[in-house]
Design an enzyme around this catalytic site. Structure first.
Site, PDB file in Angstrom:
ATOM      1  N   SER A   8      35.581  47.776  29.065  1.00  0.00           N
ATOM      2  CA  SER A   8      36.083  47.585  27.698  1.00  0.00           C
ATOM      3  C   SER A   8      34.922  47.308  26.759  1.00  0.00           C
ATOM      4  CB  SER A   8      37.067  46.414  27.661  1.00  0.00           C
ATOM      5  OG  SER A   8      37.181  45.952  26.329  1.00  0.00           O
ATOM      6  N   MET A  37      42.338  46.363  17.486  1.00  0.00           N
ATOM      7  CA  MET A  37      43.068  45.152  17.057  1.00  0.00           C
ATOM      8  C   MET A  37      43.124  45.103  15.536  1.00  0.00           C
ATOM      9  SD  MET A  37      41.448  42.312  19.626  1.00  0.00           S
ATOM     10  CE  MET A  37      41.080  42.702  21.345  1.00  0.00           C
ATOM     11  N   ASP A 175      44.585  44.463  32.672  1.00  0.00           N
ATOM     12  CA  ASP A 175      43.592  44.201  31.628  1.00  0.00           C
ATOM     13  C   ASP A 175      43.589  42.723  31.272  1.00  0.00           C
ATOM     14  OD1 ASP A 175      41.928  44.290  29.400  1.00  0.00           O
ATOM     15  OD2 ASP A 175      43.314  45.461  28.163  1.00  0.00           O
TER      16      ASP A 175
END
Ligand code: DX5
Ligand code: ZN
Length: 219
Positions: A8, A37, A175
């Site tokens: 990530s 986000m 995750d």
């Protein structure tokens, strides 16, 4: 199925993003996970479609885009055009989830569906045929470096059972808080795709050390 590792970029050195992605590829990573986000669904704000397009230019690895945003349907086309290979939406953000997953497929992108730690996975019973990836969140989304929430293990097992009952080949992704200490239990429960930010980009032996520590923990 083999274990797929998806670093990530939330924890990457963004001043050197191209080099970091090349290092992931050289280390044998299987995909790049991009955490989008919006400061509304989650407290943090991160990347938009331009970052996805920039990643596309420097790596041939599949781009796995995790949309932690309200009204994701407004932005699916932009992320598809930017080069996303997977688009994963949160069940919590989609009142018309069936249509949203259909739209992702129509855009030529693989649809992913994710559930927060506090959200039950039973709705997957109605959606199993529509997804290529199911992401079980093992932290509350928003930040890297949080601790693994152990209840994710039971949810992974349950997810795998639902997918098998529907004859689905969708991959189960996990995750949040994935490290050499937590990855094995998620594999045993049925996860086959592991997202890791801190454990890859902040590993003391660098990105290659981080990826191989995760692989070793699975052997
Ligand atoms: C959390 C993100 C994760 C995050 C994981 O909201 O969805 O992808 O980057 O970071 P680590 O691996 O550090 O828990
Ligand atoms: Zn993520």
């Amino acid at each position: 199925m083999a274990a797929l590792i998806s670093p990530s970029i939330l924890s990457a050195d963004l001043t050197r993003l191209g080099e970091e992605l090349q290092a992931c590829e050289a280390a044998g990573a299987d995909a790049i996970h991009i955490d989008v986000m919006d400061g509304r669904f989650v407290p943090n704000i991160t990347f938009g479609p331009d970052i996805v397009a920039a990643c596309k230019k420097v790596t041939s690895l599949p781009l796995d885009v995790h949309l932690m945003i309200v009204e994701p349907e407004k932005h699916l086309e932009a992320f598809a055009n930017a080069g996303a290979d997977f688009l994963t939406v949160h069940y919590e953000t989609c009142p018309h989830i069936h249509r949203t997953l259909q739209t992702i497929r129509e855009l030529g992108v693989k649809p992913g569906l994710t559930f927060n730690p506090g959200t039950p996975v039973e709705p997957l019973e109605l959606l199993a045929d529509m997804v290529e990836l199911v992401l079980i969140m093992s932290v509350n989304p928003g930040f890297g470096g949080q601790s693994f929430i152990p209840q994710a293990i039971g949810k992974i097992r349950q997810t795998r059972a639902i997918l098998e009952a529907h004859g689905s080949n969708a991959i189960v992704q996990v995750d949040g808080g994935i490290t050499a200490a937590t990855i094995r239990a998620t594999y045993d429960a049925g996860a086959r795709n592991f997202v890791a930010g801190t454990a890859v980009f902040r590993h003391q032996e660098g990105i290659a050390g981080g990826v191989s520590a995760l692989r070793e923990a699975l052997n």
